[in-house]
Each structure stands twice: as structure tokens, then as C-alpha cells.
Design a protein around this motif. Structure first.
Motif, PDB file in Angstrom:
ATOM      1  N   HIS A 295      13.198 -17.762 -17.629  1.00  0.00           N
ATOM      2  CA  HIS A 295      12.397 -17.780 -18.928  1.00  0.00           C
ATOM      3  C   HIS A 295      10.933 -18.389 -18.680  1.00  0.00           C
TER       4      HIS A 295
ATOM      5  N   HIS B 136       7.164 -23.120 -29.392  1.00  0.00           N
ATOM      6  CA  HIS B 136       7.033 -24.196 -28.394  1.00  0.00           C
ATOM      7  C   HIS B 136       8.151 -25.450 -28.601  1.00  0.00           C
ATOM      8  N   GLY B 137       8.506 -26.166 -27.602  1.00  0.00           N
ATOM      9  CA  GLY B 137       9.235 -27.309 -27.788  1.00  0.00           C
ATOM     10  C   GLY B 137       8.755 -28.456 -28.282  1.00  0.00           C
TER      11      GLY B 137
ATOM     12  N   TYR C 271      14.027 -14.271 -27.149  1.00  0.00           N
ATOM     13  CA  TYR C 271      14.037 -15.276 -28.242  1.00  0.00           C
ATOM     14  C   TYR C 271      15.361 -14.689 -29.048  1.00  0.00           C
TER      15      TYR C 271
ATOM     16  N   GLY D 117      15.234 -24.654 -25.029  1.00  0.00           N
ATOM     17  CA  GLY D 117      13.821 -24.436 -25.491  1.00  0.00           C
ATOM     18  C   GLY D 117      13.261 -25.217 -26.705  1.00  0.00           C
TER      19      GLY D 117
ATOM     20  N   GLN E 116       8.976 -19.848 -20.660  1.00  0.00           N
ATOM     21  CA  GLN E 116       8.328 -21.118 -21.389  1.00  0.00           C
ATOM     22  C   GLN E 116       9.586 -22.410 -20.916  1.00  0.00           C
ATOM     23  N   ILE E 117      10.429 -22.172 -19.930  1.00  0.00           N
ATOM     24  CA  ILE E 117      11.386 -23.085 -19.650  1.00  0.00           C
ATOM     25  C   ILE E 117      10.937 -23.386 -18.182  1.00  0.00           C
TER      26      ILE E 117
ATOM     27  N   SER F 103      14.796 -19.855 -31.256  1.00  0.00           N
ATOM     28  CA  SER F 103      14.708 -20.438 -29.946  1.00  0.00           C
ATOM     29  C   SER F 103      14.527 -19.602 -28.831  1.00  0.00           C
ATOM     30  N   THR F 104      14.413 -19.781 -27.769  1.00  0.00           N
ATOM     31  CA  THR F 104      14.215 -19.324 -26.223  1.00  0.00           C
ATOM     32  C   THR F 104      15.963 -18.623 -26.075  1.00  0.00           C
TER      33      THR F 104
ATOM     34  N   ALA G  22      10.410 -26.222 -24.273  1.00  0.00           N
ATOM     35  CA  ALA G  22       9.712 -24.963 -24.172  1.00  0.00           C
ATOM     36  C   ALA G  22       8.047 -25.034 -23.933  1.00  0.00           C
TER      37      ALA G  22
END
Length: 384
Positions: free
Chosen positions: A77, A118-119, A248, A105, A79-80, A241-242, A109
């Protein structure tokens, strides 16, 4: 000649059939088909409510290790970023449920321009410990994963799983707490079919930060377990979330998604206040929450900004302060004192000025009237 012959035979066998690796390294899940997520994502209400970006000028969680014990994490992923992944199931590192990827996430994230999600603490070092291929898992495996997370140096351990009380699980929690890890666990969900709510573990163990689920309006969600001694609430209904597949997922709900929000806040606190032990971190999070009313609400909704920045009583102020210290006062002789007024000199100056004005007046009068007197021969003027 028998020795060389045996050696050659052994080498040949090794080349033809190399030693088998542990079974869990090759095993694959029977079914790995998480629900399909979407490519579009909107800003979640929980993210707007907590607004962790307000804390980022102070810290994003850098230097803190967070362990997420769950169903694995989608390592691809965008964002991770997972620093380390450990599989306790023997089924590989893939997240076949989506539960772990969603939790990861929420915690960590990374911010991507143009992506509204975002996280809470995107600067943390994230490690994934896969302990299940579904949404529950075995208690023994969960206990092993908690111990492993503590041994990996995790500062915060997120456990979004509810289990029964078990000696091994209790010992694992005590071990991790003894190594100064903040354990954040879901308080558990209840439904009408469950009957009377029972405490969920490891959330109900002493030393664990138990998290209940909150709705958009800040109240406790109906499904959030009231039998577990809740410390704080986190957003846990209608969560986005992711998700596996670089995607998502929206519409998620449960205390298992509330716990990662609080785990992210714990990471921010540990990064900003490294001098605090796990007990003081838990206390700071509960002391700065928004306030709760009713069973299962604890101290109320977690507040990231206050948890990081508040100056609390009975707490040593050894951490970096929020604002620079006030400058030291100037020395007494830094500014010259005003001279005392000399009234005598002022009176003399006034007298001299008046005398000068009189003299000027006499001179002017002489210049005007003397010529006039001369023209008349100094005779008085005539009456008309």
C-alpha cells in the motif's frame, strides 16, 4: 574409498532435494480474498474530529516503534511503510482480512499530497505481527505475538482483538508492560446475540489502555462493550481507512478501529515526552481526554493536541517545552536612570528669559519713540 563415496552421495542428495524450509514459510491460506476496496477516499470524520495534523509541527511520532498485532498488513500500500513483518500463522504476510491493514493505516498512513486520508502518527516505525487469518485467532498465538512485539522494542503495541482471559495471555501482557510498552487494546464489541456483556481481554487486564468506540456526536457506540474497564474512547463507527489491494474501505465499525486512533496518540506522546514511562503515558492520555458520561465511556474522546501539549500537575517538566522560555530579566544597571530635576536651574533660566524679553521690549520702544520725540523737538503733542 567408502568415505568419499558416502560424501558424494550426500552432496548429490542435497543438490537434488534441498532441505525443506519450515512448513509455515511455504504454507498458504486456504482462502485469501478480502473484500474489495475502492480507489476513492474522502476525509474521515474521525480524522477531522481529532485533527492530529495540529500536533505534527511538534512531532509525527518519529523515533517511536509501534507494533500492530492483527491479520497482517498490505505491504504494497502506497501510504503504509512496514519496517518489519512477522508471520505467526504460517500463511504468509498477506492480509487476507483487511483488518490489520485498516488498523495500520489509522495509526501510521503517511501523508500524500492530494490524498485526504492520513494516519495519526505517520512518522513512527511500524512493525506488523500477523497472528491470525481471520478476525479472531488463537489466544496462544496472540500471547506469543505480544511477547515478540515487546522483544522487538515496541514502544506502543496495538491489539485490536478481543479474547477470553487466559494465563498465557495475562503473562504476555505483564511481560510487555514490564518492558515499558504501552499496550492499547480494543474494549470489544457486543451484539444482541452475545447476551450479557463480558470483559474483553487483553483490554481488561491491569496496565492496558482499553479503548471504547465513539460515534460522530462523541457518544459511546451502542455496540461498544461496557463490561470492559474503558479508559478512553476513539472514533469507531463509520470509519474509513487503508485496505488490501492498495485501496481504501469505508463504513468500518468496531472498537478494533477505535484502538488504533488511541495507539497513534500514544505514539505521539511517547515521541514528544520520551522521559515518561508507559504508566505516565497512559495517565496523560486519560487526563487530557474530552470527558465521558455513562458506562463504557471512560475519560471520553481522546484528544491528541492536549495529550501532547498539556502541562499537567504532578508531572516533572523535563520534556521539551511548548514555547521557548521567557528571557532573563535585564540587570539593574542596563538602563540609565533619569536625572533628578534641578528646580533652581529652571527658575534661573526663567528669570533670565523674562529679563531678556524686557530688554528686547525696551530696545523696540526706544527705536520707535526716540525718533518721534526728536522730530517734535521733544514737545508734547497738541490737544485736538
Amino acid at each position: 574409498m567408502r568415505g568419499p563415496g558416502i560424501l558424494a552421495t550426500v552432496l548429490a542428495l542435497l543438490l537434488v532435494a534441498p532441505p525443506a524450509l519450515p512448513a509455515q514459510a511455504h504454507a498458504a491460506p486456504v482462502r485469501c480474498a478480502p473484500r474489495k476496496g475502492g480507489m476513492q477516499v474522502a476525509e474521515p470524520w474521525g480524522q477531522r474530529r481529532l485533527d492530529p495534523k495540529r500536533v505534527w509541527p511538534l512531532t509525527t511520532g518519529e523515533g517511536v516503534t509501534v507494533a500492530i498485532i492483527d491479520s497482517g498488513v498490505d505491504l504494497k500500500h502506497p501510504q503504509i511503510h512496514v519496517a518489519k513483518s512477522v508471520d505467526f500463522t504460517g500463511t504468509g504476510h498477506r492480509d487476507c482480512v483487511g483488518h490489520g491493514t485498516a488498523g495500520a493505516g489509522i495509526i501510521a498512513a503517511r501523508y500524500l499530497k492530494g490524498v485526504p486520508f492520513h494516519g495519526v502518527a505517520p512518522g513512527v516505525r511500524l512493525i506488523s505481527l500477523k497472528q491470525t487469518n481471520d478476525e479472531s485467532g488463537e489466544v496462544d498465538t496472540l500471547a506469543r505475538a505480544i511477547v515478540a512485539a515487546a522483544d522487538q522494542g515496541a514502544d506502543v503495541i496495538n491489539v485490536s482483538i478481543q479474547a477470553q482471559d487466559d494465563p498465557k495471555l495475562r503473562q504476555a501482557v505483564a511481560y510487555a508492560v514490564g518492558k515499558d510498552a504501552v499496550i492499547v487494546a480494543a474494549a470489544g464489541n457486543t451484539t444482541a446475540e452475545d447476551g450479557t456483556p463480558e470483559p474483553a481481554y487483553p483490554a481488561a487486564y491491569p496496565g492496558v489502555l482499553a479503548v471504547g468506540s465513539a460515534t460522530r456526536d462523541g457518544r459511546r457506540a451502542d455496540f461498544s462493550n461496557t463490561a470492559t474497564p474503558v479508559a478512553v474512547l476513539g472514533p469507531g463507527q463509520d470509519i474509513t481507512s487503508t485496505w488490501p489491494g492498495r485501496a481504501y474501505m469505508s463504513g468500518l465499525e468496531g472498537t478494533s478501529f477505535a484502538a488504533p486512533y488511541v495507539a497513534g496518540v500514544a505514539a505521539l506522546v511517547r515521541a514528544r515526552h520520551p522521559e515518561l514511562n508507559q504508566e505516565r503515558v497512559r495517565w496523560r492520555i486519560t487526563a487530557t481526554a474530552d470527558g465521558g458520561v455513562g458506562a463504557g465511556t471512560g475519560a471520553g474522546m481522546v484528544n491528541p493536541l492536549l495529550a501532547v501539549t498539556a502541562i499537567l500537575p504532578l508531572e516533572a517538566v523535563d520534556a521539551p517545552v511548548i514555547a521557548p522560555p521567557a528571557p532573563a530579566p535585564l540587570p539593574a544597571d542596563a538602563v540609565s536612570k533619569a536625572a533628578q530635576v534641578d528646580q533652581g536651574a529652571i527658575d534661573l533660566a526663567i528669570a533670565i528669559a523674562l529679563g531678556a524679553l524686557c530688554a528686547v521690549g525696551l530696545v523696540v520702544a526706544a527705536r520707535v519713540f526716540v525718533p518721534m520725540g526728536r522730530r517734535r523737538g521733544w514737545r508734547p503733542g497738541r490737544e485736538s
